[in-house]
Design an enzyme around this catalytic site. Sequence first.
Site, PDB file in Angstrom:
ATOM      1  N   LYS A   1      -2.459 -54.334  10.327  1.00 61.39           N
ATOM      2  CA  LYS A   1      -1.919 -54.708   9.019  1.00 61.39           C
ATOM      3  C   LYS A   1      -0.415 -54.888   9.081  1.00 61.39           C
ATOM      4  O   LYS A   1       0.269 -54.362   9.966  1.00 61.39           O
ATOM      5  CB  LYS A   1      -2.330 -53.683   7.955  1.00 61.39           C
ATOM      6  CG  LYS A   1      -3.833 -53.822   7.642  1.00 61.39           C
ATOM      7  CD  LYS A   1      -4.309 -53.031   6.451  1.00 61.39           C
ATOM      8  CE  LYS A   1      -5.809 -53.290   6.263  1.00 61.39           C
ATOM      9  NZ  LYS A   1      -6.386 -52.474   5.187  1.00 61.39           N
TER      10      LYS A   1
ATOM     11  N   ARG B   1     -11.166 -47.618  10.185  1.00 58.81           N
ATOM     12  CA  ARG B   1     -11.703 -48.976  10.329  1.00 58.81           C
ATOM     13  C   ARG B   1     -10.743 -49.774  11.198  1.00 58.81           C
ATOM     14  O   ARG B   1      -9.601 -49.997  10.800  1.00 58.81           O
ATOM     15  CB  ARG B   1     -11.850 -49.589   8.929  1.00 58.81           C
ATOM     16  CG  ARG B   1     -12.390 -51.018   8.909  1.00 58.81           C
ATOM     17  CD  ARG B   1     -12.407 -51.556   7.476  1.00 58.81           C
ATOM     18  NE  ARG B   1     -12.879 -52.927   7.426  1.00 58.81           N
ATOM     19  CZ  ARG B   1     -12.124 -53.994   7.656  1.00 58.81           C
ATOM     20  NH1 ARG B   1     -10.843 -53.854   7.938  1.00 58.81           N
ATOM     21  NH2 ARG B   1     -12.645 -55.205   7.590  1.00 58.81           N
TER      22      ARG B   1
HETATM   23  C1  PT1 Z   1      -9.758 -51.503   4.276  1.00 60.39           C
HETATM   24  C2  PT1 Z   1     -10.081 -52.882   4.478  1.00 60.39           C
HETATM   25  C3  PT1 Z   1     -11.434 -53.260   4.220  1.00 60.39           C
HETATM   26  N1  PT1 Z   1      -9.182 -53.816   4.886  1.00 60.39           N
HETATM   27  C4  PT1 Z   1     -11.968 -51.062   3.645  1.00 60.39           C
HETATM   28  N2  PT1 Z   1     -12.347 -52.334   3.807  1.00 60.39           N
HETATM   29  C5  PT1 Z   1      -9.567 -55.095   5.027  1.00 60.39           C
HETATM   30  N3  PT1 Z   1     -12.885 -50.145   3.220  1.00 60.39           N
HETATM   31  C6  PT1 Z   1     -10.894 -55.473   4.768  1.00 60.39           C
HETATM   32  C7  PT1 Z   1      -2.031 -56.562   5.643  1.00 60.39           C
HETATM   33  O1  PT1 Z   1      -1.268 -55.880   4.925  1.00 60.39           O
HETATM   34  O2  PT1 Z   1      -8.521 -51.051   4.475  1.00 60.39           O
HETATM   35  N4  PT1 Z   1     -10.693 -50.644   3.866  1.00 60.39           N
HETATM   36  N5  PT1 Z   1     -11.793 -54.563   4.378  1.00 60.39           N
HETATM   37  C8  PT1 Z   1      -8.559 -56.135   5.461  1.00 60.39           C
HETATM   38  N6  PT1 Z   1      -7.595 -56.382   4.445  1.00 60.39           N
HETATM   39  C9  PT1 Z   1      -6.235 -56.489   4.719  1.00 60.39           C
HETATM   40  C10 PT1 Z   1      -5.302 -56.024   3.786  1.00 60.39           C
HETATM   41  C11 PT1 Z   1      -5.801 -56.999   5.930  1.00 60.39           C
HETATM   42  C12 PT1 Z   1      -3.948 -56.061   4.078  1.00 60.39           C
HETATM   43  C13 PT1 Z   1      -4.445 -57.065   6.224  1.00 60.39           C
HETATM   44  C14 PT1 Z   1      -3.498 -56.565   5.321  1.00 60.39           C
HETATM   45  O3  PT1 Z   1      -1.654 -57.183   6.627  1.00 60.39           O
END
Ligand code: PT1
Length: 273
Positions: A221, A255
């Site tokens: 992230k 995760r």
């Molecule tokens: C998470 C999650 C998810 N993240 C759960 N499911 C993502 N339960 C997808 C960035 O800031 O944390 N928990 N499913 C992916 N989403 C992101 C959000 C990917 C923010 C990247 C960022 O770069």
Amino acid sequence: MIFNCGKYQLNLNRPHVMGIVNVTPDSFSDGGKFNTTHLAVEHALQLAAEGADILDIGGESTRPSATPVSLDEELSRVIPVIEALSKVCALPISIDTYKPEVMRQAIVAGANIVNDIRALQEPGALEVVAGSHVGVCLMHMQGLPKTMQLDPNYHDVVAEVRQFLLDRLNVALSCGIDRSRILLDPGFGFGKTRAHNILLIQHLNQLVDIGQPLLVGLSRKAILGAIAGGDEQQKLHAGIAASVVSSMKGANIVRVHDVKATVDALKVVAAVL
Ligand code: PT1
């Protein structure tokens, strides 16, 4: 702590690893449906061989500024993968979706956990999960992926995320979903600045206090790039540290994309805890 997800029961006395399986054609740069399904299943089996405890299948990106995909497109991406994987792999499969119809069909196809970034707020979502025996992850998000990083705003991010998760937990319980089936997740990067994310890690104990198992996702992230630098290796190393720190602070499931490295690192955490 035991997490019940239908035919699987996970003993969360040691940190667990959820491996990320993105079923988005661009992540396989090919486009063909058969190939995408095949490659996603192969990738999932690779993560299983690396020691993943759960495989998380997702057909719609929810990273900042991502655009939603249609119901039919999402179904055609994830359902064939879940059908194929559940036949050849003895690990719990989670479906990363907020759409009730995707949840319903994924459960029929063999999914064991619903991983919902909207915490079952879509109309019909609570009923789908309550009418099944699968586990569920309730996640906090401020806003929607397309715009959530434009102006994240809280008076007290820890208190507000905690209260949201408590409220959604109570709604789920009142719909008949047993406590043993519910995971909570602060939703790192979902409508949160770097400072908000760090406060949530520092005060993770306040979420642990709710008494439900916690899932956290920090892998690759933006916050890790902001802290450690954004090249591939920097994000990998920072991600390992993030998994170690959060599991030391009480997260039960991390995760991640990088399963092997995380599994190895969390063996040290398990030994210490
Ligand atoms: C998470 C999650 C998810 N993240 C759960 N499911 C993502 N339960 C997808 C960035 O800031 O944390 N928990 N499913 C992916 N989403 C992101 C959000 C990917 C923010 C990247 C960022 O770069």
